[in-house]
Design an enzyme around this catalytic site. Structure first.
Site: not given
Length: 105
Positions: A13-14
């Site tokens: 994820c970010a």
């Protein structure tokens, strides 16, 4: 070895963040634009939001926004929450259909 897109990596994820230093309300336009690139991640989980300060009347508490795929998942999750947390307010999140969002929970 599996390549990206062939395997789901839950932690793939970010993070994006936004806040108003003056404490005034802001629209969601800029944060939505910033996470739009996470819509189709290699782990297949899509993008999402975390909010701070959206419930000032509950400022000393945590808020869980949970979406369920099945009634069974809802029952199991809520039983767990009841057992492990003091629930102060349980209510549905108002939602509206959007033509670009399909297969929503």
């Amino acid at each position: 070895m599996l390549r990206e897109g062939q395997v789901r990596i839950p932690s793939g994820c970010a993070i994006s963040g936004i806040f108003a230093r003056d404490g005034k309300k802001i629209t969601g336009r800029n944060i939505i634009k910033s996470i739009s690139v996470m819509h189709d991640r290699s782990n297949g989980l899509g993008g999402g939001f975390a909010g701070y300060g959206i419930y000032p009347e509950y400022k000393d508490l945590y808020a869980f926004h949970i979406f369920y795929d099945t009634s069974e998942a809802k029952d199991k999750c809520e039983a767990f929450l009841e057992q492990h947390f003091d629930i102060v307010n349980l209510s549905k999140i108002p939602t509206r259909k959007h033509p670009n969002i399909t297969k929503e929970p």
